[in-house]
Enzyme design. Structure first.
Site, mmCIF file in Angstrom:
data_model
loop_
_atom_site.group_PDB
_atom_site.id
_atom_site.type_symbol
_atom_site.label_atom_id
_atom_site.label_comp_id
_atom_site.label_asym_id
_atom_site.label_seq_id
_atom_site.Cartn_x
_atom_site.Cartn_y
_atom_site.Cartn_z
ATOM 1 N N GLY A 47 0.785 -1.247 0.000
ATOM 2 C CA GLY A 47 0.000 0.000 0.000
ATOM 3 C C GLY A 47 0.807 1.282 0.000
ATOM 4 N N GLU A 102 3.762 4.114 6.091
ATOM 5 C CA GLU A 102 2.518 3.366 5.841
ATOM 6 C C GLU A 102 1.550 4.179 4.999
ATOM 7 O OE1 GLU A 102 0.874 0.911 5.394
ATOM 8 O OE2 GLU A 102 0.411 -0.296 7.148
ATOM 9 N N ASP A 103 0.623 3.477 4.379
ATOM 10 C CA ASP A 103 -0.398 4.173 3.580
ATOM 11 C C ASP A 103 -1.496 4.767 4.450
ATOM 12 O OD1 ASP A 103 -1.386 1.641 4.292
ATOM 13 O OD2 ASP A 103 -2.087 1.117 2.278
ATOM 14 N N ASP A 106 -5.522 2.788 10.377
ATOM 15 C CA ASP A 106 -6.961 2.558 10.541
ATOM 16 C C ASP A 106 -7.205 2.088 11.977
ATOM 17 O OD1 ASP A 106 -9.605 2.250 9.319
ATOM 18 O OD2 ASP A 106 -9.257 0.104 9.315
HETATM 19 P P1 IMP Z 1 -5.194 -1.457 10.493
HETATM 20 O O1 IMP Z 1 -4.439 -2.596 11.075
HETATM 21 O O2 IMP Z 1 -6.687 -1.592 10.747
HETATM 22 O O3 IMP Z 1 -4.714 -0.091 10.925
HETATM 23 O O4 IMP Z 1 -5.108 -1.622 8.931
HETATM 24 C C1 IMP Z 1 -4.212 -0.953 8.159
HETATM 25 C C2 IMP Z 1 -4.240 -1.512 6.777
HETATM 26 O O5 IMP Z 1 -5.583 -1.772 6.357
HETATM 27 C C3 IMP Z 1 -3.684 -0.516 5.806
HETATM 28 O O6 IMP Z 1 -2.294 -0.658 5.653
HETATM 29 C C4 IMP Z 1 -4.455 -0.835 4.559
HETATM 30 O O7 IMP Z 1 -3.814 -1.870 3.845
HETATM 31 C C5 IMP Z 1 -5.792 -1.343 5.044
HETATM 32 N N1 IMP Z 1 -6.824 -0.279 5.039
HETATM 33 C C6 IMP Z 1 -7.437 0.282 6.085
HETATM 34 N N2 IMP Z 1 -8.330 1.212 5.706
HETATM 35 C C7 IMP Z 1 -8.262 1.250 4.351
HETATM 36 C C8 IMP Z 1 -8.937 2.032 3.338
HETATM 37 O O8 IMP Z 1 -9.795 2.901 3.579
HETATM 38 N N3 IMP Z 1 -8.585 1.753 2.060
HETATM 39 C C9 IMP Z 1 -7.663 0.821 1.709
HETATM 40 N N4 IMP Z 1 -6.996 0.090 2.616
HETATM 41 C C10 IMP Z 1 -7.309 0.294 3.927
HETATM 42 MG MG MG Z 2 -3.942 -3.074 1.993
#
Ligand code: IMP
Ligand code: MG
Length: 183
Positions: A47, A102-103, A106
Site C-alpha cells: 500500500g 505506511e499508507d 486505521d
Molecule cells: P489497520 O491494522 O486496521 O490499521 O489496517 C491498516 C491496513 O488496512 C492498511 O495498511 C491498509 O492496507 C488497510 N486499510 C485500512 N483502511 C483502508 C482504506 O480505507 N482503504 C484501503 N486500505 C485500507
Molecule cells: Mg492493503
C-alpha cells in the site's frame, strides 16, 4: 468487460496536486528532523509503495530504504489483527533511526504489531509516518509522528491503496462506492 476504474469511485478525496503538496511538506519536515541521524525508511508493502517513492524524493539528507511485506489474514475491508510476515527486512536494525512508512492508519492493529516487532530488534529510534489517518477507527493506542492528512471513516483507494488488490494505480485518493464492496 472494459470497465473503467473511475466508475467505482464516488468522489475524489485528495487530488494529485494535493497529494504532491502534502508529500513535499512531509519530506521537508523529515529532512529537518533527521539531520545528523542515520535514517532508514521502511515501506510497508504494498500500500505504501506509491507514497514511499514520492516521499523519498523529497528527502534531502542521506537515507536508506527497505521494504517489508505483511499480510493481515482476511482479504476484505477489515483487519483481523493477526499479522504474518511475508517478506522481512534485508538488514539488521542496530544503529538506524527507523521511519516506518505506511499508507493508512486505521484500527492500528497491523502497525502496533509491526512496531513492536521492529522495536525488539533494537534500532536507535523508531517513528511512524502515515499518508492517511482515520482516527475514528482506532482500536489500539497508537499515534503517527508524521501524518499527511486525516480522512473520514470511508473506504478509500488509489495512490497505492487497494480494495481486493485493485485501484492501487489511480493517481489520486478516492472514496470507493460502498456498493463495490458490499456486493
Ligand atoms: P489497520 O491494522 O486496521 O490499521 O489496517 C491498516 C491496513 O488496512 C492498511 O495498511 C491498509 O492496507 C488497510 N486499510 C485500512 N483502511 C483502508 C482504506 O480505507 N482503504 C484501503 N486500505 C485500507
Ligand atoms: Mg492493503
Amino acid at each position: 468487460m472494459h470497465n473503467d476504474m473511475t466508475q467505482d469511485i464516488g468522489s475524489v478525496l485528495l487530488s494529485e496536486s494535493q497529494l504532491q503538496e502534502m508529500v513535499a511538506q512531509l519530506g521537508r519536515r523529515i529532512s529537518e528532523d533527521y539531520r545528523g541521524k542515520n535514517l532508514l525508511m521502511v515501506s510497508i508493502l504494498k500500500g505504501s509503495v506509491v507514497f514511499m517513492s514520492d516521499l523519498m524524493r523529497h528527502i534531502t539528507i542521506p537515507c536508506r530504504i527497505d521494504f517489508m511485506s505483511v499480510s493481515s489474514y482476511g482479504s476484505g475491508v477489515k483487519t483481523s489483527g493477526i499479522v504474518k510476515i511475508v517478506k522481512d527486512l534485508d538488514i539488521p536494525l542496530g544503529g538506524y533511526d527507523l521511519l516506518v512508512v505506511e499508507d493508512i492508519l486505521d484500527s492500528g492493529m497491523t502497525l502496533q504489531y509491526i512496531l513492536e516487532l521492529l522495536q525488539a530488534r533494537g534500532p536507535a529510534s523508531i517513528k511512524l509516518c502515515t499518508l492517511l489517518d482515520k482516527p475514528e477507527r482506532r482500536k489500539v493506542d497508537i499515534k503517527a509522528d508524521y501524518v499527511g492528512c486525516q480522512v473520514p471513516d470511508e473506504f478509500v483507494v488509489g495512490y497505492g491503496l487497494d480494495y481486493d488488490e485493485k485501484y492501487r494505480n489511480l493517481p489520486y485518493v478516492g472514496i470507493l462506492k460502498p456498493e463495490v464492496y458490499s456486493k
